[in-house]
Design a protein around this motif. Structure first.
Motif, short mmCIF file in Angstrom:
data_model
loop_
_atom_site.label_atom_id
_atom_site.label_comp_id
_atom_site.label_asym_id
_atom_site.label_seq_id
_atom_site.Cartn_x
_atom_site.Cartn_y
_atom_site.Cartn_z
N SER A 162 8.69 0.13 1.61
CA SER A 162 9.91 0.73 2.10
C SER A 162 9.65 1.49 3.40
O SER A 162 8.53 2.00 3.62
N PRO A 163 10.65 1.59 4.28
CA PRO A 163 10.49 2.41 5.47
C PRO A 163 10.11 3.85 5.15
O PRO A 163 9.38 4.49 5.91
N ALA A 164 10.56 4.36 4.02
CA ALA A 164 10.24 5.73 3.63
C ALA A 164 8.74 5.89 3.42
O ALA A 164 8.16 6.95 3.73
N THR A 165 8.06 4.86 2.93
CA THR A 165 6.62 4.93 2.70
C THR A 165 5.87 5.03 4.04
O THR A 165 4.96 5.85 4.21
N VAL A 166 6.26 4.19 5.00
CA VAL A 166 5.62 4.24 6.31
C VAL A 166 5.94 5.55 7.01
O VAL A 166 5.07 6.17 7.64
N ALA A 167 7.19 6.01 6.89
CA ALA A 167 7.57 7.28 7.51
C ALA A 167 6.74 8.42 6.95
O ALA A 167 6.32 9.33 7.69
N ALA A 168 6.46 8.39 5.67
CA ALA A 168 5.63 9.43 5.05
C ALA A 168 4.20 9.37 5.58
O ALA A 168 3.57 10.41 5.82
N THR A 171 6.78 0.31 14.95
CA THR A 171 7.87 1.14 14.46
C THR A 171 7.81 1.20 12.94
O THR A 171 7.14 0.38 12.29
N VAL A 172 8.48 2.17 12.38
CA VAL A 172 8.50 2.31 10.93
C VAL A 172 8.99 1.02 10.28
O VAL A 172 8.40 0.52 9.31
N ARG A 173 10.05 0.48 10.80
CA ARG A 173 10.62 -0.73 10.18
C ARG A 173 9.70 -1.94 10.37
O ARG A 173 9.57 -2.77 9.47
N GLU A 174 9.04 -2.05 11.53
CA GLU A 174 8.12 -3.16 11.76
C GLU A 174 6.97 -3.12 10.78
O GLU A 174 6.62 -4.14 10.15
N LEU A 175 6.34 -1.96 10.63
CA LEU A 175 5.19 -1.86 9.73
C LEU A 175 5.62 -2.00 8.28
O LEU A 175 4.91 -2.62 7.46
N ALA A 202 0.84 -1.21 0.00
CA ALA A 202 0.00 0.00 0.00
C ALA A 202 0.87 1.25 0.00
O ALA A 202 2.01 1.25 0.48
N GLY A 203 0.30 2.32 -0.53
CA GLY A 203 1.00 3.60 -0.54
C GLY A 203 0.85 4.33 0.79
O GLY A 203 0.05 3.95 1.65
N ALA A 204 1.60 5.41 0.94
CA ALA A 204 1.58 6.17 2.19
C ALA A 204 0.19 6.71 2.50
O ALA A 204 -0.26 6.68 3.65
N ALA A 205 -0.52 7.19 1.48
CA ALA A 205 -1.85 7.76 1.70
C ALA A 205 -2.82 6.70 2.21
O ALA A 205 -3.64 6.96 3.11
N GLY A 250 -2.23 16.03 13.45
CA GLY A 250 -2.49 15.96 14.88
C GLY A 250 -3.06 14.64 15.35
O GLY A 250 -3.54 14.55 16.47
N LEU A 251 -2.99 13.59 14.52
CA LEU A 251 -3.55 12.30 14.90
C LEU A 251 -2.57 11.47 15.72
O LEU A 251 -2.99 10.66 16.55
N VAL A 252 -1.29 11.64 15.49
CA VAL A 252 -0.28 10.91 16.25
C VAL A 252 0.82 11.89 16.63
O VAL A 252 0.92 13.00 16.09
N SER A 253 1.65 11.46 17.57
CA SER A 253 2.78 12.29 17.96
C SER A 253 3.98 11.39 18.22
O SER A 253 3.82 10.21 18.56
N GLY A 254 5.16 11.95 18.05
CA GLY A 254 6.38 11.21 18.31
C GLY A 254 6.76 11.34 19.77
O GLY A 254 6.73 12.43 20.34
N ASN A 255 7.09 10.24 20.39
CA ASN A 255 7.49 10.23 21.80
C ASN A 255 8.81 9.48 21.88
O ASN A 255 8.89 8.32 21.47
N SER A 256 9.86 10.14 22.37
CA SER A 256 11.19 9.55 22.34
C SER A 256 11.25 8.23 23.10
O SER A 256 12.06 7.36 22.78
N ARG A 257 10.39 8.06 24.11
CA ARG A 257 10.43 6.83 24.91
C ARG A 257 9.56 5.74 24.33
O ARG A 257 9.91 4.57 24.35
N ARG A 258 8.42 6.13 23.77
CA ARG A 258 7.45 5.12 23.33
C ARG A 258 7.27 5.06 21.83
O ARG A 258 6.47 4.29 21.33
N GLY A 259 8.00 5.87 21.08
CA GLY A 259 7.85 5.85 19.64
C GLY A 259 6.67 6.70 19.19
O GLY A 259 6.36 7.72 19.79
N THR A 260 5.99 6.26 18.14
CA THR A 260 4.84 7.00 17.60
C THR A 260 3.57 6.52 18.29
O THR A 260 3.26 5.33 18.29
N VAL A 261 2.82 7.47 18.89
CA VAL A 261 1.62 7.11 19.64
C VAL A 261 0.44 7.93 19.15
O VAL A 261 0.59 9.02 18.59
#
Length: 440
Positions: free
Chosen positions: A49-55, A38-42, A12-15, A64-75
């Motif tokens: 590619s990881p770039a697709t998930v990262a996008a 994580t990006v690599r897991e998904l 699937a694409g990023a969208a 504003g649906l998710v946020s990056g958290n240094s301890r827990r990753g993307t939540v």
């Protein structure tokens, strides 16, 4: 976690990935605070590619649906800008110290105010502000030395959003308190803006850290002069001078003062905007006169207020005059000022009773002003669950924090002094010390 994001086809694409995750949030399959893969897991699971998930994650973050958290990753964001299923009801008999509601017994009665409503229809083309409410708001601001144009928004968050939109564009940075009210961060991200956290101590934003945030390019500052949520910080005269000096070195920054509980905060107002040409001070009536009113007078410089009203005309048009009348009727009713003074005293007594009870058990906590207490605890999530099992519902600090240390937030508006000792005993019993302290 993968089973909660079902329906995403391989390759699937990023969208598409972003859309499926958004659907899972809206349907309640991904709750607030849930950690995404994580990006690599998904990427490995979807054979992309990881770039697709990262996008995809980046697009969700910008909305504003998710946020990056240094301890827990993307939540998942604590208050995503979606219509989501409501949270689970609290178990029977649980004390709700989470919601942040004022004590209904300390709000002025609605019936007399509603009985005084003028039933004449408000038509298009008339004034957007009820003149009597505008006069009351102007006098309230003037009593604290605030002079400027007046507007009325549909609540504090609506006022802040409209103020941000007068000057900022997607991608701009906004200096915000850390920790702070969760919906501030969610609002900023939903507008495509980037929060720039500024550490808060007992006296508000730390000047050096605010200066650093502005030097990193923050184009606006959102600060709470008193009753800061969640720490109870209040800016005193000395800190106010230092903050004004910092802001004066960045005259292009928009200064937004969220003075949301002015009348019952338990501390005098100290201005932060004096050195800046673009500013607003927001004073909602939600915690003071009633949450359902959705009325927030705001004062500001002429250009900013003009832009706020201009944008308002292209949307809702105006805050209902029925609501504005009700707010004005409550505000100038006989006995209201005495009731608000009593509310400020009672809220202070309840807050201070918990602080005293915690101190008696060797537990550090903060709450100089406002409607709650912040308790630094090393294991906040475990603490929240263990307190819930003992009949106390409190908020995990993770909802409020960007980089600040762990803790829990306790709303004390309805916590009677006699119950404070029981809550302090429960906190001592669960034993999760070690959170960082706040120094002034």
């Amino acid at each position: 976690m993968f089973h909660l994001i079902h329906g995403i086809e391989p390759h699937a694409g990023a969208a598409t990935i972003a859309s499926k995750i958004e659907a899972a949030i809206a349907e309640g399959r991904l709750a607030a605070g849930a950690r995404l893969p994580t990006v690599r897991e998904l990427a490995a699971g979807l054979e992309v590619s990881p770039a697709t998930v990262a996008a995809a994650y980046r697009a969700l973050g910008q909305r504003g649906l998710v946020s990056g958290n240094s301890r827990r990753g993307t939540v998942v964001a604590s208050q995503p800008p979606l219509r989501v299923r409501g949270g689970r009801p609290l178990p029977a008999g649980t004390r709700d110290l989470v919601s942040g509601n004022p004590d209904p017994g300390l709000l002025p009665p609605l019936a007399p105010a509603l009985a005084r409503l003028d039933p004449v229809h408000k038509l298009y083309g008339g004034p957007v502000m009820l003149p009597r409410l505008a006069e009351l708001a102007a006098a309230d601001f003037a009593a604290d030395g605030i002079s400027g144009d007046i507007a009325v928004a549909g609540g504090a968050l609506d006022a802040i959003e409209r103020a941000l939109q007068t000057q900022l564009r997607p991608g701009d940075r906004v200096a915000v308190e850390d920790p702070s009210w969760p919906r501030i961060g969610d609002l900023i991200r939903s507008l495509g803006l980037v929060p720039e956290p500024v550490r808060v101590d007992q006296y508000g934003p730390v000047p050096g850290e605010l200066d650093a945030a502005l030097r990193r390019g923050a184009k606006a500052v959102i600060a709470t002069p008193r009753g800061q949520n969640p720490t109870g910080a209040a800016v005193d005269a000395q800190r106010g001078r230092l903050l004004c000096e910092v802001l004066g070195r960045h005259p292009d920054a928009l200064v937004i003062e969220d003075d949301y509980i002015a009348a019952v905060a338990g501390a005098p107002y100290v201005s932060l905007h004096a050195a800046n040409p673009r500013w607003v001070v927001v004073r909602s009536v939600s915690k003071v006169l009633g949450p359902d009113l959705r009325v927030a007078p705001m004062a500001g410089d002429r250009m900013t207020i003009s832009r706020v009203e201009g944008r308002q005309l292209l949307g809702a048009g105006w805050v209902s005059h029925l609501l504005q009348q009700t707010a004005a009727n409550l505000w100038d009713a006989a006995g209201t000022q005495e009731l608000l003074a009593r509310a400020a005293r009672v809220y202070a007594q309840r807050r201070e009773a918990l602080l005293h009870a915690l101190a008696g058990r060797g537990i550090t906590a903060y709450g100089r002003t406002g409607l709650g207490v912040w308790v630094p605890l090393a294991e906040e999530v475990a603490a929240v669950q263990q307190l819930l099992e003992r009949g106390w519902a409190v908020s995990a600090g993770e909802r409020f924090r960007f980089r600040a240390p762990a803790g829990i937030r306790i709303t004390t508006t309805t916590l009677e002094p006699g119950d404070a000792a029981d809550l302090a005993a429960a906190i001592a019993e669960i034993g999760h010390p070690g959170g960082a302290t706040y120094t002034g």
